[in-house]
Design a protein around this motif. Sequence first.
Motif, PDB file in Angstrom:
ATOM      1  N   ALA A   1      -7.827   1.259   7.448  1.00 56.15           N
ATOM      2  CA  ALA A   1      -6.675   1.094   7.970  1.00 56.15           C
ATOM      3  C   ALA A   1      -5.690   1.786   7.334  1.00 56.15           C
ATOM      4  CB  ALA A   1      -6.124  -0.622   7.713  1.00 56.15           C
ATOM      5  N   PHE A   2      -5.944   1.947   5.799  1.00 57.61           N
ATOM      6  CA  PHE A   2      -4.724   2.731   4.880  1.00 57.61           C
ATOM      7  C   PHE A   2      -5.376   3.814   4.171  1.00 57.61           C
ATOM      8  CE2 PHE A   2      -3.171  -1.738   5.459  1.00 57.61           C
ATOM      9  CZ  PHE A   2      -2.279  -1.497   6.281  1.00 57.61           C
ATOM     10  N   GLY A   3      -6.547   4.230   4.189  1.00 49.88           N
ATOM     11  CA  GLY A   3      -7.033   5.203   3.578  1.00 49.88           C
ATOM     12  C   GLY A   3      -7.762   4.647   2.130  1.00 49.88           C
ATOM     13  N   PRO A   4      -8.461   5.906   1.452  1.00 55.53           N
ATOM     14  CA  PRO A   4      -9.087   5.338   0.476  1.00 55.53           C
ATOM     15  C   PRO A   4      -8.325   5.075  -1.040  1.00 55.53           C
ATOM     16  CG  PRO A   4      -9.254   7.715   0.550  1.00 55.53           C
ATOM     17  CD  PRO A   4      -8.705   7.196   1.783  1.00 55.53           C
ATOM     18  N   ALA A   5      -7.071   5.525  -1.046  1.00 51.32           N
ATOM     19  CA  ALA A   5      -6.319   5.159  -2.215  1.00 51.32           C
ATOM     20  C   ALA A   5      -6.126   3.768  -2.352  1.00 51.32           C
ATOM     21  CB  ALA A   5      -4.998   6.093  -2.241  1.00 51.32           C
TER      22      ALA A   5
ATOM     23  N   PHE B   1      -5.925  -6.057   8.780  1.00 49.61           N
ATOM     24  CA  PHE B   1      -6.319  -6.584   9.789  1.00 49.61           C
ATOM     25  C   PHE B   1      -5.371  -6.299  11.087  1.00 49.61           C
ATOM     26  CE2 PHE B   1      -5.812 -10.693  12.468  1.00 49.61           C
ATOM     27  CZ  PHE B   1      -6.984 -10.586  13.063  1.00 49.61           C
ATOM     28  N   VAL B   2      -4.244  -6.423  10.782  1.00 46.29           N
ATOM     29  CA  VAL B   2      -3.135  -6.299  12.017  1.00 46.29           C
ATOM     30  C   VAL B   2      -2.986  -4.954  12.395  1.00 46.29           C
ATOM     31  CG1 VAL B   2      -0.859  -6.565  12.616  1.00 46.29           C
ATOM     32  CG2 VAL B   2      -1.900  -8.209  11.316  1.00 46.29           C
ATOM     33  N   LYS B   3      -3.154  -3.992  11.487  1.00 46.60           N
ATOM     34  CA  LYS B   3      -3.201  -2.555  11.618  1.00 46.60           C
ATOM     35  C   LYS B   3      -4.297  -1.811  12.485  1.00 46.60           C
ATOM     36  CE  LYS B   3      -2.319   2.204   9.898  1.00 46.60           C
ATOM     37  NZ  LYS B   3      -1.844   2.940   8.769  1.00 46.60           N
ATOM     38  N   LEU B   4      -5.518  -2.510  12.243  1.00 45.06           N
ATOM     39  CA  LEU B   4      -6.812  -2.127  12.982  1.00 45.06           C
ATOM     40  C   LEU B   4      -6.615  -2.523  14.227  1.00 45.06           C
ATOM     41  CD1 LEU B   4      -9.394  -2.496  10.183  1.00 45.06           C
ATOM     42  CD2 LEU B   4      -8.740  -0.387  11.177  1.00 45.06           C
ATOM     43  N   ARG B   5      -6.056  -3.678  14.564  1.00 44.20           N
ATOM     44  CA  ARG B   5      -5.865  -4.276  15.887  1.00 44.20           C
ATOM     45  C   ARG B   5      -4.988  -3.379  16.709  1.00 44.20           C
ATOM     46  NH1 ARG B   5      -6.661  -9.104  18.538  1.00 44.20           N
ATOM     47  NH2 ARG B   5      -8.785 -10.096  17.299  1.00 44.20           N
ATOM     48  N   VAL B   6      -3.872  -2.859  16.079  1.00 46.65           N
ATOM     49  CA  VAL B   6      -3.007  -2.043  17.009  1.00 46.65           C
ATOM     50  C   VAL B   6      -3.683  -0.430  16.817  1.00 46.65           C
ATOM     51  CG1 VAL B   6      -0.550  -1.049  16.688  1.00 46.65           C
ATOM     52  CG2 VAL B   6      -0.884  -3.273  16.100  1.00 46.65           C
TER      53      VAL B   6
ATOM     54  N   ILE C   1     -11.482 -12.418  17.488  1.00 42.03           N
ATOM     55  CA  ILE C   1     -10.708 -13.657  17.387  1.00 42.03           C
ATOM     56  C   ILE C   1      -9.857 -13.328  18.850  1.00 42.03           C
ATOM     57  CG2 ILE C   1      -8.799 -14.765  16.697  1.00 42.03           C
ATOM     58  CD1 ILE C   1      -9.345 -13.428  13.835  1.00 42.03           C
ATOM     59  N   PRO C   2     -10.239 -14.241  19.816  1.00 42.44           N
ATOM     60  CA  PRO C   2      -9.566 -14.544  20.926  1.00 42.44           C
ATOM     61  C   PRO C   2      -8.049 -14.343  21.204  1.00 42.44           C
ATOM     62  CG  PRO C   2     -10.284 -16.533  20.636  1.00 42.44           C
ATOM     63  CD  PRO C   2     -10.638 -15.687  19.373  1.00 42.44           C
ATOM     64  N   VAL C   3      -7.429 -13.526  20.560  1.00 43.67           N
ATOM     65  CA  VAL C   3      -5.867 -13.149  20.536  1.00 43.67           C
ATOM     66  C   VAL C   3      -5.728 -11.784  20.717  1.00 43.67           C
ATOM     67  CG1 VAL C   3      -5.262 -15.309  19.582  1.00 43.67           C
ATOM     68  CG2 VAL C   3      -5.641 -13.230  18.207  1.00 43.67           C
ATOM     69  N   GLY C   4      -4.636 -11.453  20.966  1.00 39.58           N
ATOM     70  CA  GLY C   4      -4.135  -9.947  21.203  1.00 39.58           C
ATOM     71  C   GLY C   4      -3.486  -9.457  19.630  1.00 39.58           C
ATOM     72  N   ALA C   5      -3.051  -8.368  20.028  1.00 37.53           N
ATOM     73  CA  ALA C   5      -2.624  -7.886  18.684  1.00 37.53           C
ATOM     74  C   ALA C   5      -1.290  -8.633  18.066  1.00 37.53           C
ATOM     75  CB  ALA C   5      -2.081  -6.412  18.734  1.00 37.53           C
ATOM     76  N   ALA C   6      -0.452  -8.823  18.939  1.00 37.50           N
ATOM     77  CA  ALA C   6       0.645  -9.872  18.602  1.00 37.50           C
ATOM     78  C   ALA C   6       0.346 -11.201  18.321  1.00 37.50           C
ATOM     79  CB  ALA C   6       1.635 -10.141  19.682  1.00 37.50           C
ATOM     80  N   GLY C   7      -0.934 -11.793  19.044  1.00 35.17           N
ATOM     81  CA  GLY C   7      -1.432 -13.331  18.428  1.00 35.17           C
ATOM     82  C   GLY C   7      -2.069 -12.976  16.950  1.00 35.17           C
ATOM     83  N   ALA C   8      -2.648 -11.885  16.731  1.00 32.86           N
ATOM     84  CA  ALA C   8      -3.340 -11.535  15.347  1.00 32.86           C
ATOM     85  C   ALA C   8      -2.169 -11.743  14.460  1.00 32.86           C
ATOM     86  CB  ALA C   8      -4.193 -10.331  15.464  1.00 32.86           C
ATOM     87  N   ALA C   9      -1.067 -10.838  14.770  1.00 29.90           N
ATOM     88  CA  ALA C   9       0.170 -10.935  13.681  1.00 29.90           C
ATOM     89  C   ALA C   9       0.640 -12.403  13.422  1.00 29.90           C
ATOM     90  CB  ALA C   9       1.205  -9.722  13.874  1.00 29.90           C
TER      91      ALA C   9
END
Length: 496
Positions: free
Chosen positions: A87-91, A367-372, A383-391
């Motif tokens: 999601a955010f890189g190795p650092a 988790f949220v960024k990977l969904r988006v 998980i049976p929810v969309g990106a908004a539901g995940a957030a």
Amino acid sequence: MTGACEAAPARRRGLTVLPLVALIFYDVSGGPFGIEDSVRAGGGALLPILGFLVLPVLWSLPEALVTAELASAFPTNAGYVAWVSAAFGPAAAFLVGFSKWASGTLDNALYPVLFLDYLRSGGGLVLSPPARSLAVLALTAALTYLNFRGLHLVGLSALALTAFSLSPFVALAVLAAPKIRPSRWLAVNVAAVEPRAYFNSMFWNLNYWDKASTLAGEVEEPRKTFPKAVFGAVGLVVGAYLIPLLAGTGALPSETAGEWTDGFFSVVGDRIGGPWLRVWIQAAAAMSNMGLFEAEMSGDSFQLLGMAEMGMIPAIFARRSRHGTPTYSILCSATGVVILSFMSFQEIVEFLNFLYGLGMLAVFAAFVKLRVKDPDLPRPYRIPVGAAGAAAMCVPPVVLITTVMCLASARTLVVSAAVAVAGVAMYYGVEHMKATGCVEFLTPVPPDSLRGSSSSSSSSAASDNGGDDDVEDVCALLLAAGEHAGEGVSVSKENY
């Protein structure tokens, strides 16, 4: 992404659903040992009972769901480090890995202390300070050796320990039933409530669901096994807390709330069933702390192995013994446990909660960024929810984490800041070692070659997409780690 992030073929796999359930149970709980302080800090039975009814829904379930989804998508020993890297890189992943390893090592330093507390409670064995220090060292050495002998052995041992650790509380519940007065469950002395101690106790007893993700590379069919094991462990953890808590607080007078400190369940057993039940609970506590230590040590050491396989830390941490265990990673974690074990129970809990909270904020964000960022990433369990539901699902646990962190003492803030600074310094130190070639790092197959694209075009694409290729990079690293697996060292070594 157009294809699945397939699991790297592991050299040794063996954990199936039931042993994994037991290991997750010990990562999170291990039984009701350690929840006693929530009754004292909560001023009676009401707040801890409400806590163990409500917080599993608001905190444990979201974390368990996130773990099930991402562990099935990234079945690697790097666990949450791989998620944050994608999601955010190795650092960012390195810093999260360091803070969560430090939190786990602090957590493991508790268990020899709790073991001795239970031996001492109720008029049991009392050791002088020098003898206590030697006992902590001996326990740590013995349990570390068991961990060294193999994860499969640890998993099977955890199954047996789970059954034994919970068995006296079945007897306790049966014997307490005629003495229970439900009105005692509603008792709360507002003046005696200690918010910081209460929230830290509750948070500590319900966290570390994601720790088992660092064992995903050692699990048979992790994409299917992990979700089943996580959900099975949720029910087991909640039951293991609520049943003894309801039995003990319902059967004893509400005025005893101030006595509920570490090891008090053995006193509860003595008052309800007699000395035989006290001894049984003390023995179960000892066995439970063995399981807790083993599960935490496994998670911490295999996390280091996974980070080494991704080239984040030196290759020595990926070396395996003939039993398939990461020898130097285990020794590193055991050393940290010994150094930290002199601290008090409350100090350790508050420090580890703060560090763990920092890491979990990054995990939920990943988790949220990977969904988006990559909605098409193959997720065998989703998980049976969309990106908004995940957030939205992540909001309650984030609020709870923030609450616990805001209640932290000034000393905890200083210690956590020092750990963060040390993590940043270590990251740049590792990067310097890679640049100079003075230490060996694992060299996975370059991600671009696995994707069939040139280095230059891939770099350009990554720049154009704002780093969206991180997910594919992590997948490629995992594949490379598996392709190069061998005996003694998990992957071939070259200067990075």
